[in-house]
Design a protein around this motif. Structure first.
Motif, PDB file in Angstrom:
ATOM      1  N   ASP A 128       0.331  -1.174   0.163  1.00 43.54           N
ATOM      2  CA  ASP A 128       0.181   0.324  -0.053  1.00 43.54           C
ATOM      3  C   ASP A 128       0.707   1.494  -0.049  1.00 43.54           C
ATOM      4  OD1 ASP A 128      -2.224  -1.725  -0.129  1.00 43.54           O
ATOM      5  OD2 ASP A 128      -2.271  -1.060   2.357  1.00 43.54           O
ATOM      6  N   PHE A 129       2.198   1.642   0.677  1.00 41.78           N
ATOM      7  CA  PHE A 129       2.739   2.276   0.749  1.00 41.78           C
ATOM      8  C   PHE A 129       3.591   2.460  -0.291  1.00 41.78           C
ATOM      9  CE2 PHE A 129       7.089   3.628   0.889  1.00 41.78           C
ATOM     10  CZ  PHE A 129       7.188   5.468   2.136  1.00 41.78           C
ATOM     11  N   LEU A 130       4.267   1.231  -0.620  1.00 41.23           N
ATOM     12  CA  LEU A 130       4.760   1.163  -2.640  1.00 41.23           C
ATOM     13  C   LEU A 130       3.684   1.760  -3.879  1.00 41.23           C
ATOM     14  CD1 LEU A 130       7.716  -1.406  -1.658  1.00 41.23           C
ATOM     15  CD2 LEU A 130       7.828   0.971  -1.622  1.00 41.23           C
ATOM     16  N   LYS A 131       3.347   1.469  -3.331  1.00 44.99           N
ATOM     17  CA  LYS A 131       1.804   0.889  -4.758  1.00 44.99           C
ATOM     18  C   LYS A 131       2.020   2.636  -5.431  1.00 44.99           C
ATOM     19  CE  LYS A 131      -2.449   0.096  -6.999  1.00 44.99           C
ATOM     20  NZ  LYS A 131      -4.330  -0.085  -5.927  1.00 44.99           N
ATOM     21  N   PRO A 132       1.278   4.357  -4.147  1.00 45.88           N
ATOM     22  CA  PRO A 132       1.656   5.303  -5.166  1.00 45.88           C
ATOM     23  C   PRO A 132       3.188   5.896  -5.443  1.00 45.88           C
ATOM     24  CG  PRO A 132       1.105   5.564  -3.482  1.00 45.88           C
ATOM     25  CD  PRO A 132       1.249   4.362  -3.534  1.00 45.88           C
ATOM     26  N   ILE A 133       4.245   4.486  -5.056  1.00 48.42           N
ATOM     27  CA  ILE A 133       5.620   4.955  -5.574  1.00 48.42           C
ATOM     28  C   ILE A 133       6.136   4.809  -6.697  1.00 48.42           C
ATOM     29  CG2 ILE A 133       7.799   5.139  -4.794  1.00 48.42           C
ATOM     30  CD1 ILE A 133       6.957   5.072  -1.980  1.00 48.42           C
ATOM     31  N   ARG A 134       5.649   3.408  -7.438  1.00 50.28           N
ATOM     32  CA  ARG A 134       5.648   3.082  -7.958  1.00 50.28           C
ATOM     33  C   ARG A 134       5.001   3.041  -9.157  1.00 50.28           C
ATOM     34  NH1 ARG A 134       7.917  -2.667  -6.416  1.00 50.28           N
ATOM     35  NH2 ARG A 134       6.703  -3.271  -4.946  1.00 50.28           N
TER      36      ARG A 134
ATOM     37  N   CYS B 218      18.843   9.972  -7.816  1.00 51.41           N
ATOM     38  CA  CYS B 218      18.991  10.026  -6.483  1.00 51.41           C
ATOM     39  C   CYS B 218      17.904  10.907  -6.296  1.00 51.41           C
ATOM     40  CB  CYS B 218      19.697  10.042  -5.606  1.00 51.41           C
ATOM     41  SG  CYS B 218      20.487   8.377  -6.335  1.00 51.41           S
ATOM     42  N   TRP B 219      17.505  12.195  -6.821  1.00 51.85           N
ATOM     43  CA  TRP B 219      17.002  13.371  -5.745  1.00 51.85           C
ATOM     44  C   TRP B 219      15.905  13.330  -7.171  1.00 51.85           C
ATOM     45  CZ3 TRP B 219      17.950  15.653  -1.832  1.00 51.85           C
ATOM     46  CH2 TRP B 219      19.527  15.613  -1.663  1.00 51.85           C
ATOM     47  N   ILE B 220      15.771  13.113  -8.112  1.00 52.00           N
ATOM     48  CA  ILE B 220      14.005  12.658  -8.532  1.00 52.00           C
ATOM     49  C   ILE B 220      13.762  11.572  -7.849  1.00 52.00           C
ATOM     50  CG2 ILE B 220      13.362  11.512 -10.766  1.00 52.00           C
ATOM     51  CD1 ILE B 220      15.724  12.863 -12.393  1.00 52.00           C
ATOM     52  N   VAL B 221      14.585  10.550  -7.362  1.00 53.86           N
ATOM     53  CA  VAL B 221      13.535   9.827  -6.333  1.00 53.86           C
ATOM     54  C   VAL B 221      13.145   9.921  -4.470  1.00 53.86           C
ATOM     55  CG1 VAL B 221      13.686   7.384  -5.650  1.00 53.86           C
ATOM     56  CG2 VAL B 221      14.558   7.457  -7.687  1.00 53.86           C
ATOM     57  N   TYR B 222      14.207  10.898  -4.433  1.00 49.06           N
ATOM     58  CA  TYR B 222      13.638  11.603  -3.598  1.00 49.06           C
ATOM     59  C   TYR B 222      12.337  12.410  -3.951  1.00 49.06           C
ATOM     60  CZ  TYR B 222      14.015  14.394   0.461  1.00 49.06           C
ATOM     61  OH  TYR B 222      14.221  15.459   1.636  1.00 49.06           O
ATOM     62  N   ASN B 223      12.342  13.413  -4.513  1.00 46.21           N
ATOM     63  CA  ASN B 223      11.554  14.139  -5.143  1.00 46.21           C
ATOM     64  C   ASN B 223      10.420  13.325  -4.978  1.00 46.21           C
ATOM     65  OD1 ASN B 223      10.550  16.909  -5.502  1.00 46.21           O
ATOM     66  ND2 ASN B 223       9.694  16.125  -7.382  1.00 46.21           N
TER      67      ASN B 223
ATOM     68  N   VAL C 256       9.274  10.597  -3.859  1.00 47.77           N
ATOM     69  CA  VAL C 256       8.735   9.950  -2.402  1.00 47.77           C
ATOM     70  C   VAL C 256       7.886  10.837  -1.906  1.00 47.77           C
ATOM     71  CG1 VAL C 256       9.820   8.828  -0.420  1.00 47.77           C
ATOM     72  CG2 VAL C 256       9.770   7.799  -2.728  1.00 47.77           C
ATOM     73  N   THR C 257       9.151  12.286  -1.844  1.00 44.55           N
ATOM     74  CA  THR C 257       8.639  13.199  -0.557  1.00 44.55           C
ATOM     75  C   THR C 257       7.536  14.472  -0.917  1.00 44.55           C
ATOM     76  OG1 THR C 257      10.309  14.772  -1.518  1.00 44.55           O
ATOM     77  CG2 THR C 257      10.574  13.483   0.120  1.00 44.55           C
TER      78      THR C 257
ATOM     79  N   ILE D  61      14.626   1.762  -2.295  1.00 44.18           N
ATOM     80  CA  ILE D  61      14.687   1.653  -3.626  1.00 44.18           C
ATOM     81  C   ILE D  61      16.136   2.086  -4.454  1.00 44.18           C
ATOM     82  CG2 ILE D  61      13.401   3.692  -5.531  1.00 44.18           C
ATOM     83  CD1 ILE D  61      11.232   4.879  -3.620  1.00 44.18           C
ATOM     84  N   ILE D  62      16.541   1.120  -5.595  1.00 52.61           N
ATOM     85  CA  ILE D  62      17.674   1.171  -5.906  1.00 52.61           C
ATOM     86  C   ILE D  62      17.379   1.002  -7.317  1.00 52.61           C
ATOM     87  CG2 ILE D  62      19.933  -0.429  -6.186  1.00 52.61           C
ATOM     88  CD1 ILE D  62      18.797  -2.328  -3.905  1.00 52.61           C
ATOM     89  N   ILE D  63      18.152   2.500  -7.337  1.00 53.24           N
ATOM     90  CA  ILE D  63      17.834   2.678  -9.150  1.00 53.24           C
ATOM     91  C   ILE D  63      18.869   1.798  -9.962  1.00 53.24           C
ATOM     92  CG2 ILE D  63      18.880   5.103 -10.047  1.00 53.24           C
ATOM     93  CD1 ILE D  63      18.060   6.377  -8.179  1.00 53.24           C
ATOM     94  N   LYS D  64      18.563   1.243 -11.333  1.00 54.48           N
ATOM     95  CA  LYS D  64      19.178   0.509 -12.290  1.00 54.48           C
ATOM     96  C   LYS D  64      19.275   1.394 -13.670  1.00 54.48           C
ATOM     97  CE  LYS D  64      18.158  -3.311 -11.965  1.00 54.48           C
ATOM     98  NZ  LYS D  64      16.206  -4.935 -11.363  1.00 54.48           N
TER      99      LYS D  64
END
Length: 170
Positions: free
Chosen positions: A66-72, A130-135, A137-138, A116-119
């Protein structure tokens, strides 16, 4: 085992073996030793915290999903290749946070750790991603401004680079 020597063994485990296991990356074994030390030193607190975080594996997976769904969804929309790993934090880790920050169990919001590991991105683009993913998530979850650890701009001496933050799932 002689009862009067138990404190000596506990200290040896705490100050010698656990740090060695951490350095060697033997995290599962380190966690088991930390739990045994806590059971010996703080048995009541261990049981209390253990009872409060009793989730079945299915419940844990549902909470995280549930937590990861919107992030994914957001990461996929940005076409970012990633891998997610997660774990429930250990009881000694939760207890240490409660003591260090003078918190009640109910005030500890990060019972789970998500990575979350960027590949598959070019090395020159890793910091940007990394900063895009941080953005991402936040934008979805409220970050704790006091819990950002930026090892991207200033890597650890070992070369470790990462962003760590704590967010509150609403």
């Amino acid at each position: 085992m002689e009862q009067d020597k138990i404190p000596l063994y506990i200290n040896e485990v705490k100050y010698l073996y656990i740090p060695i296991m951490h350095r060697l990356g033997l995290y599962k074994l380190k966690q088991e030793f930390e739990e045994q030390v806590m059971i010996y030193e703080h048995p009541v607190e261990f049981v209390e915290i253990s009872n409060k975080i009793k989730f079945t594996k299915a419940e844990q997976e549902q909470i995280i999903e549930d937590f990861l769904k919107p992030i994914r969804k957001a990461l996929d929309a940005e076409h970012i290749a990633y891998e997610v790993k997660w774990r429930t934090k250990s009881i000694p880790s939760i207890y240490e946070k409660m003591i260090r920050q003078n918190l009640a169990f109910e005030q500890v919001f990060d019972l789970f750790a998500v990575r979350i590991i960027i590949k598959n991105c070019e090395p020159r683009d890793e910091k940007l991603f990394c900063w895009i993913v941080y953005n991402i998530v936040t934008e979805i979850y409220t970050p704790n401004p006091f819990r950002l650890r930026d090892w991207i701009s200033t890597p650890k001496p070992s070369g470790y680079q990462s962003l760590h933050t704590t967010v509150k799932a609403d």
